[in-house]
Scaffold this motif. Structure first.
Motif, PDB file in Angstrom:
ATOM      1  N   TRP A 134       0.973  -1.100   0.092  1.00 28.49           N
ATOM      2  CA  TRP A 134      -0.096   0.024  -0.117  1.00 28.49           C
ATOM      3  C   TRP A 134       0.805   1.150   0.115  1.00 28.49           C
ATOM      4  O   TRP A 134       1.694   1.255   0.792  1.00 28.49           O
ATOM      5  CB  TRP A 134      -0.854   0.172   1.075  1.00 28.49           C
ATOM      6  N   GLY A 135       0.469   2.200  -0.879  1.00 25.49           N
ATOM      7  CA  GLY A 135       1.159   3.367  -0.789  1.00 25.49           C
ATOM      8  C   GLY A 135       2.655   3.617  -1.992  1.00 25.49           C
ATOM      9  O   GLY A 135       2.945   4.701  -2.025  1.00 25.49           O
ATOM     10  N   PRO A 143       4.409  10.590  -5.715  1.00 20.98           N
ATOM     11  CA  PRO A 143       5.355  10.885  -4.545  1.00 20.98           C
ATOM     12  C   PRO A 143       5.460   9.713  -3.629  1.00 20.98           C
ATOM     13  O   PRO A 143       4.578   8.739  -3.826  1.00 20.98           O
ATOM     14  CB  PRO A 143       4.730  12.001  -3.617  1.00 20.98           C
ATOM     15  N   ASP A 144       6.431   9.463  -2.890  1.00 24.35           N
ATOM     16  CA  ASP A 144       6.787   8.347  -2.194  1.00 24.35           C
ATOM     17  C   ASP A 144       5.814   8.288  -1.054  1.00 24.35           C
ATOM     18  O   ASP A 144       5.387   9.528  -0.492  1.00 24.35           O
ATOM     19  CB  ASP A 144       8.233   8.510  -1.404  1.00 24.35           C
ATOM     20  N   PHE A 145       5.461   7.179  -0.354  1.00 30.45           N
ATOM     21  CA  PHE A 145       4.275   7.276   0.622  1.00 30.45           C
ATOM     22  C   PHE A 145       4.899   7.955   1.952  1.00 30.45           C
ATOM     23  O   PHE A 145       6.040   7.621   2.322  1.00 30.45           O
ATOM     24  CB  PHE A 145       4.028   5.890   1.004  1.00 30.45           C
ATOM     25  N   ASP A 146       3.928   8.705   2.654  1.00 32.12           N
ATOM     26  CA  ASP A 146       4.524   9.299   4.025  1.00 32.12           C
ATOM     27  C   ASP A 146       2.973   9.114   4.855  1.00 32.12           C
ATOM     28  O   ASP A 146       2.178   9.563   4.605  1.00 32.12           O
ATOM     29  CB  ASP A 146       4.630  10.673   3.511  1.00 32.12           C
ATOM     30  N   TRP A 147       3.281   8.213   5.827  1.00 36.00           N
ATOM     31  CA  TRP A 147       2.171   7.990   6.908  1.00 36.00           C
ATOM     32  C   TRP A 147       1.573   9.397   7.242  1.00 36.00           C
ATOM     33  O   TRP A 147       0.159   9.354   7.493  1.00 36.00           O
ATOM     34  CB  TRP A 147       2.808   7.218   7.959  1.00 36.00           C
ATOM     35  N   ASN A 148       2.467  10.393   7.348  1.00 34.97           N
ATOM     36  CA  ASN A 148       1.737  11.431   8.130  1.00 34.97           C
ATOM     37  C   ASN A 148       1.344  12.719   7.210  1.00 34.97           C
ATOM     38  O   ASN A 148       1.120  13.950   7.646  1.00 34.97           O
ATOM     39  CB  ASN A 148       2.862  12.138   9.249  1.00 34.97           C
ATOM     40  N   ALA A 152      -5.331  12.596  -1.127  1.00 40.08           N
ATOM     41  CA  ALA A 152      -6.065  11.830  -2.284  1.00 40.08           C
ATOM     42  C   ALA A 152      -5.241  12.077  -3.592  1.00 40.08           C
ATOM     43  O   ALA A 152      -4.983  10.862  -4.458  1.00 40.08           O
ATOM     44  CB  ALA A 152      -7.311  12.291  -2.585  1.00 40.08           C
ATOM     45  N   GLU A 153      -4.505  13.140  -3.824  1.00 36.76           N
ATOM     46  CA  GLU A 153      -3.511  13.414  -5.017  1.00 36.76           C
ATOM     47  C   GLU A 153      -2.619  12.204  -4.990  1.00 36.76           C
ATOM     48  O   GLU A 153      -2.120  11.613  -6.177  1.00 36.76           O
ATOM     49  CB  GLU A 153      -3.052  14.752  -5.140  1.00 36.76           C
ATOM     50  N   ALA A 154      -1.758  12.036  -3.903  1.00 36.42           N
ATOM     51  CA  ALA A 154      -0.807  11.234  -3.900  1.00 36.42           C
ATOM     52  C   ALA A 154      -1.293   9.710  -4.013  1.00 36.42           C
ATOM     53  O   ALA A 154      -0.939   8.682  -4.593  1.00 36.42           O
ATOM     54  CB  ALA A 154      -0.055  11.305  -2.418  1.00 36.42           C
ATOM     55  N   GLN A 155      -2.458   9.620  -3.217  1.00 37.81           N
ATOM     56  CA  GLN A 155      -3.155   8.027  -3.252  1.00 37.81           C
ATOM     57  C   GLN A 155      -3.349   7.525  -4.638  1.00 37.81           C
ATOM     58  O   GLN A 155      -3.323   6.485  -5.011  1.00 37.81           O
ATOM     59  CB  GLN A 155      -4.198   7.829  -2.379  1.00 37.81           C
ATOM     60  N   ARG A 156      -4.023   8.510  -5.453  1.00 36.72           N
ATOM     61  CA  ARG A 156      -4.342   8.222  -6.724  1.00 36.72           C
ATOM     62  C   ARG A 156      -3.046   7.517  -7.666  1.00 36.72           C
ATOM     63  O   ARG A 156      -3.464   6.817  -8.498  1.00 36.72           O
ATOM     64  CB  ARG A 156      -4.969   9.323  -7.536  1.00 36.72           C
ATOM     65  N   LEU A 157      -1.800   7.907  -7.294  1.00 40.53           N
ATOM     66  CA  LEU A 157      -0.649   7.676  -8.036  1.00 40.53           C
ATOM     67  C   LEU A 157       0.109   6.426  -7.382  1.00 40.53           C
ATOM     68  O   LEU A 157       1.019   6.069  -7.920  1.00 40.53           O
ATOM     69  CB  LEU A 157       0.143   8.696  -8.153  1.00 40.53           C
ATOM     70  N   GLN A 158      -0.611   5.923  -6.251  1.00 41.50           N
ATOM     71  CA  GLN A 158       0.204   4.981  -5.472  1.00 41.50           C
ATOM     72  C   GLN A 158      -0.649   3.614  -5.603  1.00 41.50           C
ATOM     73  O   GLN A 158      -2.067   3.642  -5.661  1.00 41.50           O
ATOM     74  CB  GLN A 158       0.397   5.387  -3.976  1.00 41.50           C
ATOM     75  N   PHE A 159      -0.184   2.517  -5.235  1.00 45.06           N
ATOM     76  CA  PHE A 159      -0.654   1.217  -5.046  1.00 45.06           C
ATOM     77  C   PHE A 159      -1.929   1.141  -4.002  1.00 45.06           C
ATOM     78  O   PHE A 159      -1.542   2.025  -2.740  1.00 45.06           O
ATOM     79  CB  PHE A 159       0.236   0.355  -4.454  1.00 45.06           C
ATOM     80  N   ASN A 189      -9.236   0.214   5.148  1.00 40.11           N
ATOM     81  CA  ASN A 189      -9.462   0.234   6.821  1.00 40.11           C
ATOM     82  C   ASN A 189      -8.766   1.628   7.517  1.00 40.11           C
ATOM     83  O   ASN A 189      -8.004   1.935   8.028  1.00 40.11           O
ATOM     84  CB  ASN A 189      -8.254  -0.714   7.340  1.00 40.11           C
ATOM     85  N   GLU A 190      -9.960   2.498   7.524  1.00 37.06           N
ATOM     86  CA  GLU A 190      -9.632   4.030   7.808  1.00 37.06           C
ATOM     87  C   GLU A 190      -9.247   3.976   9.083  1.00 37.06           C
ATOM     88  O   GLU A 190      -8.422   4.867   9.461  1.00 37.06           O
ATOM     89  CB  GLU A 190     -10.766   4.853   7.630  1.00 37.06           C
ATOM     90  N   ASN A 191      -9.589   3.184  10.201  1.00 37.45           N
ATOM     91  CA  ASN A 191      -8.965   3.213  11.535  1.00 37.45           C
ATOM     92  C   ASN A 191      -7.711   3.034  11.687  1.00 37.45           C
ATOM     93  O   ASN A 191      -7.051   3.336  12.667  1.00 37.45           O
ATOM     94  CB  ASN A 191      -9.940   2.061  12.219  1.00 37.45           C
ATOM     95  N   ILE A 192      -7.033   2.335  10.708  1.00 42.64           N
ATOM     96  CA  ILE A 192      -5.473   2.280  10.983  1.00 42.64           C
ATOM     97  C   ILE A 192      -4.624   2.855   9.747  1.00 42.64           C
ATOM     98  O   ILE A 192      -3.311   2.839  10.018  1.00 42.64           O
ATOM     99  CB  ILE A 192      -5.312   0.714  11.102  1.00 42.64           C
ATOM    100  N   MET A 193      -5.392   3.659   8.864  1.00 46.05           N
ATOM    101  CA  MET A 193      -4.506   4.187   7.790  1.00 46.05           C
ATOM    102  C   MET A 193      -4.265   5.672   8.318  1.00 46.05           C
ATOM    103  O   MET A 193      -3.036   5.943   7.515  1.00 46.05           O
ATOM    104  CB  MET A 193      -5.385   4.258   6.792  1.00 46.05           C
ATOM    105  N   PHE A 194      -5.219   6.248   8.962  1.00 41.65           N
ATOM    106  CA  PHE A 194      -4.547   7.692   9.086  1.00 41.65           C
ATOM    107  C   PHE A 194      -4.739   8.285  10.584  1.00 41.65           C
ATOM    108  O   PHE A 194      -5.152   7.611  11.250  1.00 41.65           O
ATOM    109  CB  PHE A 194      -5.926   8.757   8.661  1.00 41.65           C
ATOM    110  N   PRO A 195      -3.871   9.343  10.799  1.00 45.09           N
ATOM    111  CA  PRO A 195      -4.044   9.852  12.151  1.00 45.09           C
ATOM    112  C   PRO A 195      -5.228  10.295  12.447  1.00 45.09           C
ATOM    113  O   PRO A 195      -6.023  10.720  11.318  1.00 45.09           O
ATOM    114  CB  PRO A 195      -3.192  10.969  11.955  1.00 45.09           C
ATOM    115  N   PRO A 196      -6.093  10.350  13.611  1.00 45.80           N
ATOM    116  CA  PRO A 196      -7.254  10.584  13.784  1.00 45.80           C
ATOM    117  C   PRO A 196      -7.641  11.991  13.474  1.00 45.80           C
ATOM    118  O   PRO A 196      -9.067  12.165  13.432  1.00 45.80           O
ATOM    119  CB  PRO A 196      -7.449  10.169  15.377  1.00 45.80           C
ATOM    120  N   GLU A 197      -6.647  12.863  13.780  1.00 43.70           N
ATOM    121  CA  GLU A 197      -7.093  14.257  13.313  1.00 43.70           C
ATOM    122  C   GLU A 197      -7.029  14.697  11.943  1.00 43.70           C
ATOM    123  O   GLU A 197      -7.453  15.715  11.398  1.00 43.70           O
ATOM    124  CB  GLU A 197      -6.140  15.271  14.018  1.00 43.70           C
ATOM    125  N   THR A 198      -7.051  13.660  11.100  1.00 41.32           N
ATOM    126  CA  THR A 198      -7.259  13.852   9.656  1.00 41.32           C
ATOM    127  C   THR A 198      -8.473  14.411   9.336  1.00 41.32           C
ATOM    128  O   THR A 198      -9.610  13.850   9.667  1.00 41.32           O
ATOM    129  CB  THR A 198      -7.096  12.500   9.117  1.00 41.32           C
TER     130      THR A 198
END
Ligand code: FEO
Ligand code: CA
Ligand code: CA
Length: 684
Positions: A134-135, A143-148, A152-159, A189-198
């Protein structure tokens, strides 16, 4: 704004070892709300009287009344003891013998791994290698994946997220060094993909961009080295929720499929819930739209909506709050829900091609579809509806396969006939007591019929038009009396023996309360661990009659489970639970990947080989185990090269941001990433 509050929506939804959040995201908490099939599933005698009321519900015209019943035939013959014939090209041919193993991929079965372990475990002498996760950036400008710093623009170009069905084909002329891989991204799995403040809006857009499909090129030094993916390769492609899909077949253009955005009813944006799939003999990929109901809010006032599990409540991901087409209560979008639930076909060799949704294979929660060329040249596709008490289907093409004519073959799934399976056991019902104990004749077996829903291109269901059969397929099937199954997942024809294998994953409601009781093809009450049905159409894949038997009744004999492994000694098998995806190796062994074993036998999911022929028929050997909460998906077995591939979906999905349960595959302290993995022999 905080991330959408999933647990509040679904706090009572969890079952087994799965969290409430996981249930909400995975399948809209299907367990909590009960099975959708409340039909009486009438016999043929009842159909005429029910037809009028059904027409009122659906508002359709008259359908053809032709109903042809296949004859019954005897139970499945004992398996052969000879070697597999190894001629599996899918092009007609007679039934071959079942393989007594003989694969070059030799290994000692691993011990099962406790469900709390965050390890990818392989048989001794083998290593595992992540191919893509993923990512990972697919394009030069990704772009390279960055957890933080996700967008959407990055994710569209990533796995994308949650890789499920996976297929790899060598690119011709590359001497085995280059291949193209196709992958489904089933859900997020949004619960583990993003920081909760997203921001909630950002979370929706990132989540949407992480769905869909991926095509990506792979390369390797030679067959002794693992593949890696090629960033920026010519065939790389992400297919997104705003990409156009063409509807094909008799329901394309139907009023049932028109929306304010698509008044012609022929073009849909995106695909959803893509679970398993299949490779066609002409090199395209099929993908099943499975739990699509969980993405839409709907008034759910009609029988047609209720039968698919739609509900008038906020969805777990809340897409309907930003994109009105996901709210079917919005004027003009009432039919958007009818435009998902199909088999999708994608040409991975043409990045500019428009993916298609084939209405001729019906609309239900397709696990996937798998194709074989029948003896008479027609193409047959098998597909399971993965919900408790739903059905098993078969499509037979109108036209025939032409070797080498790819353009023609790519039209074969657009028109044909559709059938649904009815199983009859050959043992007295009194001997099927729900325990899983064999009846006196020593086998769960019998005969079956493929009941027509579409025959000679016309509706075969009284009161249903052809378009209604193909869009409201579950309702049409209810009317002809098929067998309510324990969640059909993958349905794979063997190109060696031409027998068809059906993974029934589990059904906690079997025999409970008013739900359907155990029968010979679903023989256990509260079926926790699932079973495998083996079907033999005895030389004619287009036949409406078949014989069947249960190959496996899964579980852990060491825990006292009532199991059956085709007579193979139960103390010598690997425990197995919740079969999901199926594959064959080059000599015809069956391989099974599982999803849900932690809730069944308490071990992590894995990949297992099953010998089908000879004295070892029924022997189950575990080859690998995936990390905690992970599902083993999309197995590909290249035993000639002693290598195998699996997609690890939703590792650590019961965790949460800040309290992750898995760090697979990089174990870098950040969190889990769904990943496609290759397993091959250790080097040096
Ligand atoms: Fe997505 Fe039926 O598993
Ligand atoms: Ca029997
Ligand atoms: Ca599946």
């Amino acid at each position: 704004m905080a991330l959408i509050d999933l647990p509040l929506l679904m706090k009572d939804a969890a079952r087994g070892k799965r969290s409430a959040v996981t249930c909400a995201l995975k399948c809209a908490s299907q367990c909590a709300f009960g099975p959708c099939n409340h039909s009486d599933n009438p016999t043929f005698r009842d159909i005429a009287s029910s037809a009028l009321s059904r027409r009122a519900v659906l508002g359709g015209g008259t359908g053809a009344l032709a109903i042809a019943l296949g004859g019954t035939q005897g139970a499945l013959a004992a398996p052969g003891n000879g070697k597999g014939n190894g001629n599996g090209n899918g092009n007609g041919g007679k039934s071959g013998a079942l393989a007594p193993n003989g694969s070059k991929l030799r290994f000692e079965a691993i011990a099962p791994v406790e469900y709390t372990a965050d390890d990818f475990t392989v048989a001794e002498g083998f290593d595992w290698h992540p191919i893509i996760r993923w990512g990972d950036p697919l394009f030069d400008d990704a772009p390279d994946f960055d957890w933080n710093a996700q967008s959407a623009e990055a994710q569209r170009l990533q796995f994308g997220y949650n890789n499920d069905y996976t297929e790899i084909q060598e690119i011709p002329g590359t001497n085995g060094k280059r291949a193209v891989m196709f992958v489904n991204h089933e859900y997020t799995n949004e619960n583990i993909m993003f920081p909760p403040e997203t921001d909630a809006d950002d979370a929706i857009e990132i989540g949407m961009a992480a769905h869909g499909l991926t095509v990506v090129e792979l390369e390797r030094k030679n067959k002794n080295f693992p593949y890696s993916y090629v960033r920026g390769a010519a065939l790389n492609r992400r297919i997104h929720l705003d990409d156009e899909f063409q509807l094909t077949g008799p329901a394309a253009g139907s009023d049932l499929l028109k929306t304010v955005d698509d008044p012609e009813g022929r073009t849909v944006l995106g695909t959803l819930g893509n679970c398993a799939g299949g490779l066609t003999p002409w090199g395209t990929l099929l993908s099943g739209e499975e739990n699509f109901h969980g993405y839409f809010r709907s008034a759910a006032t009609s029988e047609a909506e209720q039968r698919y599990g739609f509900a008038d409540r906020a969805t777990a991901r809340g897409w309907e709050s930003k994109h009105e087409r996901f709210d079917a209560t919005t004027e003009g979008y009432e039919n958007e829900i009818n435009r998902f639930g199909y088999i999708v076909e994608v040409d991975p060799f043409d990045p500019t091609s428009t993916p298609r949704k084939h209405t001729s294979l019906g609309r239900f929660k397709h696990e996937g579809a798998n194709v074989i060329v029948a003896e008479n040249g027609k193409v047959v596709a098998y597909s399971g509806d993965d919900e408790r008490f739903d059905y098993l289907y078969k499509f037979v093409s109108r036209d025939t396969y032409v070797e080498g004519d790819r353009a023609h073959n790519m039209t074969l799934l657009e028109n044909g006939d559709l059938f649904v399976a009815k199983f009859t056991g050959n043992s007295p019902a009194s001997e099927i007591d729900g325990s899983g104990e064999l009846p006196e004749d020593g086998a769960f077996d019998g005969s079956g019929e493929w009941l027509p829903l579409v025959l000679d291109g016309e509706s075969a269901v009284p009161g249903f038009t052809l378009e209604e059969v193909l869009v409201h397929t579950r309702l049409a099937a209810d009317a002809v009396g098929p067998t309510k199954m324990d969640r059909c997942e993958d349905v794979e024809p063997s190109l060696h023996s031409r027998r068809v294998y059906v993974a029934c994953t589990n059904n906690s409601n079997r025999g409970v309360g008013d739900y359907a009781a155990a029968d010979e093809v679903n023989p256990r009450t509260e079926n926790r661990d699932g079973h495998i049905v083996e079907i033999d159409e005895q030389g004619d894949q287009t036949s409406t009659a078949f014989a069947w038997n249960l190959l496996l009744v899964a579980g852990d004999p060491a825990q006292g489970d009532q199991t059956y492994f085709s007579g193979f000694p139960v103390e010598q098998v690997s425990p197995i639970s919740c079969p999901d995806n199926l594959a064959f190796d080059s000599v015809g062994n069956l391989w099974i990947s599982t999803d849900g074993a932690p809730s069944g036998i308490g071990y992590n999911d894995g990949l297992f080989r099953v010998t089908l022929g000879g004295e070892a028929r029924g022997r189950v050997e575990q080859f690998l185990s995936v990390p905690r909460d992970g599902e083993t998906c999309g197995p590909i077995i290249r035993d000639e090269d002693r290598t195998a591939f699996v997609s690890v979906q939703h590792p650590g999905e019961d965790g949460e941001w800040g309290a992750q349960l898995s760090y697979f595959p990089d174990y870098d302290g950040q969190g889990p990433k769904p990943t496609v993995v290759q397993v091959l022999p250790q080097r040096g």
